[in-house]
Motif scaffolding. Structure first.
Motif, PDB file in Angstrom:
ATOM      1  N   GLN A  48       9.869   9.557  39.967  1.00 48.59           N
ATOM      2  CA  GLN A  48      11.056  10.664  40.810  1.00 48.59           C
ATOM      3  C   GLN A  48      12.123  11.473  39.942  1.00 48.59           C
ATOM      4  OE1 GLN A  48      12.071   7.755  44.779  1.00 48.59           O
ATOM      5  NE2 GLN A  48      14.303   8.287  43.258  1.00 48.59           N
ATOM      6  N   GLN A  49      12.774  10.940  39.234  1.00 48.49           N
ATOM      7  CA  GLN A  49      13.707  11.830  37.879  1.00 48.49           C
ATOM      8  C   GLN A  49      12.832  13.184  37.528  1.00 48.49           C
ATOM      9  OE1 GLN A  49      16.348  10.957  39.116  1.00 48.49           O
ATOM     10  NE2 GLN A  49      16.436   9.333  39.280  1.00 48.49           N
ATOM     11  N   LEU A  50      11.651  13.064  37.660  1.00 46.71           N
ATOM     12  CA  LEU A  50      10.865  14.080  36.971  1.00 46.71           C
ATOM     13  C   LEU A  50      10.723  15.054  37.609  1.00 46.71           C
ATOM     14  CD1 LEU A  50       8.274  11.701  34.314  1.00 46.71           C
ATOM     15  CD2 LEU A  50       9.795  14.090  33.481  1.00 46.71           C
ATOM     16  N   ALA A  51      10.402  14.495  38.808  1.00 52.29           N
ATOM     17  CA  ALA A  51       9.941  15.043  39.889  1.00 52.29           C
ATOM     18  C   ALA A  51      10.588  16.390  40.260  1.00 52.29           C
ATOM     19  CB  ALA A  51       9.480  14.640  41.282  1.00 52.29           C
ATOM     20  N   VAL A  52      12.197  15.574  39.976  1.00 51.07           N
ATOM     21  CA  VAL A  52      13.562  16.186  40.226  1.00 51.07           C
ATOM     22  C   VAL A  52      13.850  17.883  39.136  1.00 51.07           C
ATOM     23  CG1 VAL A  52      16.348  16.664  40.493  1.00 51.07           C
ATOM     24  CG2 VAL A  52      14.414  14.926  41.085  1.00 51.07           C
ATOM     25  N   ILE A  53      13.216  17.791  38.377  1.00 53.32           N
ATOM     26  CA  ILE A  53      13.109  17.884  36.671  1.00 53.32           C
ATOM     27  C   ILE A  53      12.766  19.126  36.481  1.00 53.32           C
ATOM     28  CG2 ILE A  53      13.165  18.206  34.061  1.00 53.32           C
ATOM     29  CD1 ILE A  53      14.653  14.900  33.850  1.00 53.32           C
ATOM     30  N   ARG A  54      11.136  18.273  37.404  1.00 54.96           N
ATOM     31  CA  ARG A  54       9.805  19.839  37.417  1.00 54.96           C
ATOM     32  C   ARG A  54      10.364  21.031  38.607  1.00 54.96           C
ATOM     33  NH1 ARG A  54       6.354  16.844  39.910  1.00 54.96           N
ATOM     34  NH2 ARG A  54       6.666  15.129  38.981  1.00 54.96           N
ATOM     35  N   THR A  61       4.642  20.621  32.604  1.00 52.84           N
ATOM     36  CA  THR A  61       3.085  19.847  32.330  1.00 52.84           C
ATOM     37  C   THR A  61       2.487  20.546  32.318  1.00 52.84           C
ATOM     38  OG1 THR A  61       3.093  19.653  34.678  1.00 52.84           O
ATOM     39  CG2 THR A  61       5.168  19.344  33.995  1.00 52.84           C
ATOM     40  N   ARG A  62       1.948  19.294  30.980  1.00 53.03           N
ATOM     41  CA  ARG A  62       0.156  19.066  30.822  1.00 53.03           C
ATOM     42  C   ARG A  62      -1.149  17.900  30.912  1.00 53.03           C
ATOM     43  NH1 ARG A  62      -2.434  18.571  25.580  1.00 53.03           N
ATOM     44  NH2 ARG A  62      -0.858  17.707  25.332  1.00 53.03           N
ATOM     45  N   LYS A  63      -1.809  18.697  31.351  1.00 52.38           N
ATOM     46  CA  LYS A  63      -2.997  17.007  31.692  1.00 52.38           C
ATOM     47  C   LYS A  63      -3.627  16.747  30.930  1.00 52.38           C
ATOM     48  CE  LYS A  63      -3.303  15.025  36.741  1.00 52.38           C
ATOM     49  NZ  LYS A  63      -3.800  14.887  37.577  1.00 52.38           N
ATOM     50  N   TYR A  70       4.858  16.310  29.235  1.00 52.75           N
ATOM     51  CA  TYR A  70       6.082  16.938  29.846  1.00 52.75           C
ATOM     52  C   TYR A  70       6.650  17.677  28.606  1.00 52.75           C
ATOM     53  CZ  TYR A  70       6.435  15.114  34.072  1.00 52.75           C
ATOM     54  OH  TYR A  70       5.391  15.024  35.628  1.00 52.75           O
ATOM     55  N   SER A  71       7.166  18.709  28.932  1.00 51.25           N
ATOM     56  CA  SER A  71       7.912  19.502  27.549  1.00 51.25           C
ATOM     57  C   SER A  71       8.645  20.544  28.281  1.00 51.25           C
ATOM     58  CB  SER A  71       7.260  20.844  26.445  1.00 51.25           C
ATOM     59  OG  SER A  71       6.162  21.560  27.585  1.00 51.25           O
ATOM     60  N   LEU A  72      10.237  20.389  27.336  1.00 54.02           N
ATOM     61  CA  LEU A  72      10.839  21.547  27.517  1.00 54.02           C
ATOM     62  C   LEU A  72      10.263  22.693  28.593  1.00 54.02           C
ATOM     63  CD1 LEU A  72      14.131  20.168  25.781  1.00 54.02           C
ATOM     64  CD2 LEU A  72      13.100  19.984  27.891  1.00 54.02           C
ATOM     65  N   ASP A  73      10.636  23.182  29.209  1.00 52.05           N
ATOM     66  CA  ASP A  73      10.899  25.237  29.462  1.00 52.05           C
ATOM     67  C   ASP A  73      11.963  26.286  28.379  1.00 52.05           C
ATOM     68  OD1 ASP A  73      10.846  27.754  29.658  1.00 52.05           O
ATOM     69  OD2 ASP A  73       9.305  27.677  31.726  1.00 52.05           O
TER      70      ASP A  73
END
Lengths: 117, 117
Positions: A48-54, A61-63, A70-73
DNA sequence: ATATATTTTCATAAATCGTGTATATGTATT
DNA sequence: AATACATATACACGATTTATGAAAATATAT
């Protein structure tokens, strides 16, 4: 960066769990399981929190197979830093500064040693 | 600056009215009436938001007769900028490595754990 | 197809936040 | 002391966010 984007970014960072996540990502890209280990945040809440950050545009993000990395922009975060810099006295001459200012604390995160076995 | 202070500062800025207030203070110190004029925020609400900004340590206040003058605490804001800079200033890890799925530093055990079936 | 691992989404109660209205606290002026 | 003005706080209540656990979607391998 519009004011609304700026606010979203600030709101995303202004939360203990999300700040912890971003701090865990400072050392480099991590997949969700690694972030879970590093931060101790349980899986669904983490997602959930990752979704907010995204949504705030703070990460890329990379799959890879089943994993999502996940990596910082850093461009966005640099923009955020510069924007806040306009509030601090010094008029931003660092908008063009390429090299990272002095300190890089490589070991700040608990993330370093996630012992499993 | 502790993480909690950082979060308070980010939360304080991550709000449209408060961001507008801080932007109005960028030009220099202003009393409440002037901020009200500059931002169009009605008095009680303005005072409330100023209280949040004050509690976050983003401003200094000075009292002159009936008037209270607010000004940005540039040291705090510079600290905030630098703190965010630590998120932005770390290129050259694998940031541009678009290559193979990561098999990285030995300390990050999670991925390895996931593969050991 | 079935099973499994990884991540995301859903659901809902509890806590927090946002905002308007009213009220209070100071501080000068008369 | 009474008034007027500037600013701060209290209260109320709807809206948003958070925490938590269950379920679902996605991808891979057998």
């Amino acid at each position: 960066m519009t004011d609304e984007n700026l606010i979203d970014a600030l709101k995303a960072l202004g939360h203990p769990l999300r700040l912890r996540i971003v701090e865990a990502l400072r050392a480099g890209e991590r997949n969700v399981g690694e972030i879970e280990q590093a931060t101790g945040i349980a899986q669904p809440g983490l997602s959930q929190q990752l979704a907010v950050i995204r949504a705030a545009g703070l990460v890329q993000t990379r799959k890879a197979a089943k994993l999502v990395y996940y990596s910082l922009d850093q461009a966005v975060l640099a923009g955020l830093r510069d924007r806040i810099g306009t509030f601090a006295g010094t008029p931003t001459d660092k908008a063009s500064a390429a090299g990272p200012p002095p300190t890089r604390h490589p070991a700040t995160g608990v993330a370093r040693f996630a012992r499993l076995s």
